[in-house]
Design an enzyme around this catalytic site. Structure first.
Site, short mmCIF file in Angstrom:
data_model
loop_
_atom_site.label_atom_id
_atom_site.label_comp_id
_atom_site.label_asym_id
_atom_site.label_seq_id
_atom_site.Cartn_x
_atom_site.Cartn_y
_atom_site.Cartn_z
N CYS A 152 -10.39 34.89 18.93
CA CYS A 152 -10.60 34.04 19.98
C CYS A 152 -12.08 32.64 20.01
CB CYS A 152 -10.10 34.53 21.59
SG CYS A 152 -10.46 32.68 22.44
N ARG A 178 -4.98 26.31 31.83
CA ARG A 178 -5.50 26.98 30.01
C ARG A 178 -4.46 27.85 29.44
NH1 ARG A 178 -10.52 28.52 29.30
NH2 ARG A 178 -10.93 30.24 28.68
N HIS A 201 -6.23 38.75 22.28
CA HIS A 201 -7.30 39.54 22.85
C HIS A 201 -6.47 40.73 23.26
CE1 HIS A 201 -10.64 37.19 23.89
NE2 HIS A 201 -10.13 36.26 23.56
N1 GLN Z 1 -14.45 29.49 25.33
C1 GLN Z 1 -13.34 29.45 24.37
C2 GLN Z 1 -12.19 29.33 24.91
O1 GLN Z 1 -11.83 28.90 26.13
C3 GLN Z 1 -13.00 30.65 23.99
C4 GLN Z 1 -12.53 31.73 24.84
C5 GLN Z 1 -12.04 32.98 24.53
O2 GLN Z 1 -12.76 33.45 23.58
N2 GLN Z 1 -11.48 33.83 25.21
O3 GLN Z 1 -11.19 28.48 24.98
#
Ligand code: GLN
Length: 255
Positions: free
Chosen positions: A96, A133, A208
């Protein structure tokens, strides 16, 4: 060399949603395989000599704020090592926020751009606060032919599952091979059904979970690749529980 020397870059800043578990899984499975394991935590202050001979690199995810804390150090102090390591076929897993930092830039939700390592020709743009998101479970199938072939032969398991939570959308500017083709989830940008990127020895993914906990076959693939052997050459161990964990969660994630 019958030893995994794992370099975990920025363990304090880039360690989100249990990403540390990836290190634990590699360590545990190495123990079961009878392979020595050493971990080097690579912080801003760590001398390069401490990790120059590593054979597995790991960088986890991190929120925008933590990515902002490390990107300058990454570019100024780690770029040469990571670029040479990649060019020489070094093996690495980037999750990520770490994946995003390997591209040209990451545009934060307020529009500020933070530079990436530029190892790959892609960019990532945060959706800001107006759009949703990408949060949820993911089920995909390995799209990368070489990885697929190796894992198909030994494990008859070509799915990869996990959990995504990111505001960033990643767009390739060159023709890269994606890591997964998705059945469930959003992956790189929600428009294509692609997730992650595989190039030489580097696997980049939004997943993740931690990803290696839910996908033991991928952990073995990384261990074998780091040792320049085939997964077939790893000691036979009982993976009944790991398989059950993968399959049960996969079915749940598909609902
Ligand atoms: N900051 C990044 C995003 O929100 C990565 C987040 C993450 O590593 N889960 O896209």
């Amino acid at each position: 060399m019958n030893k995994i020397k794992m370099a975990w870059f920025y363990p304090h800043e880039l360690n989100l949603y249990g990403d540390k578990g990836n290190v634990e899984i590699i360590k545990k499975r190495c123990g079961w395989f009878g392979i020595d394991f050493e971990l080097v935590n690579v912080t801003k202050l760590t001398n390069k000599n401490k990790y120059i001979d590593c054979n597995l690199v790991f960088m986890g995810g991190g929120p925008d704020s933590e990515q902002s804390l490390v990107y300058e150090d990454l570019i100024q102090n780690k770029k040469k090592f990571l670029t040479d390591y990649y060019n020489n076929g070094g093996v690495g897993l980037f999750i990520c926020g770490a994946y995003q930092l390997l591209g040209k830039y990451y545009q934060l939700s307020d529009g500020t751009k933070i530079d990436g390592l530029g190892l790959f020709n892609f960019y990532t743009k945060s959706i800001g606060v107006r759009e949703k998101r990408f949060v949820g479970n993911v089920v995909g199938n390995i799209a990368h032919p070489k990885t697929l072939k190796l894992l198909e032969e030994k494990y008859k398991l070509t799915s990869v599952i996990g959990f995504e939570n990111h505001g960033g959308r990643t767009y390739f500017l060159d023709d890269y091979e994606s890591f997964l083709t998705l059945e469930v989830g959003n992956g790189n940008n929600g428009e294509t059904k692609n997730e992650g990127l595989v190039s030489k020895g580097f696997i980049c993914s939004y997943l993740h979970g931690p990803i290696l906990h839910l996908n033991f076959h991928l952990a073995d693939f990384l261990i074998a690749s780091a040792l320049s052997i085939s997964v077939e050459d790893l000691k036979q161990i009982d993976n009944k529980l790991e398989l059950l964990l993968h399959k049960t969660n996969k079915n749940l994630f598909k609902r």
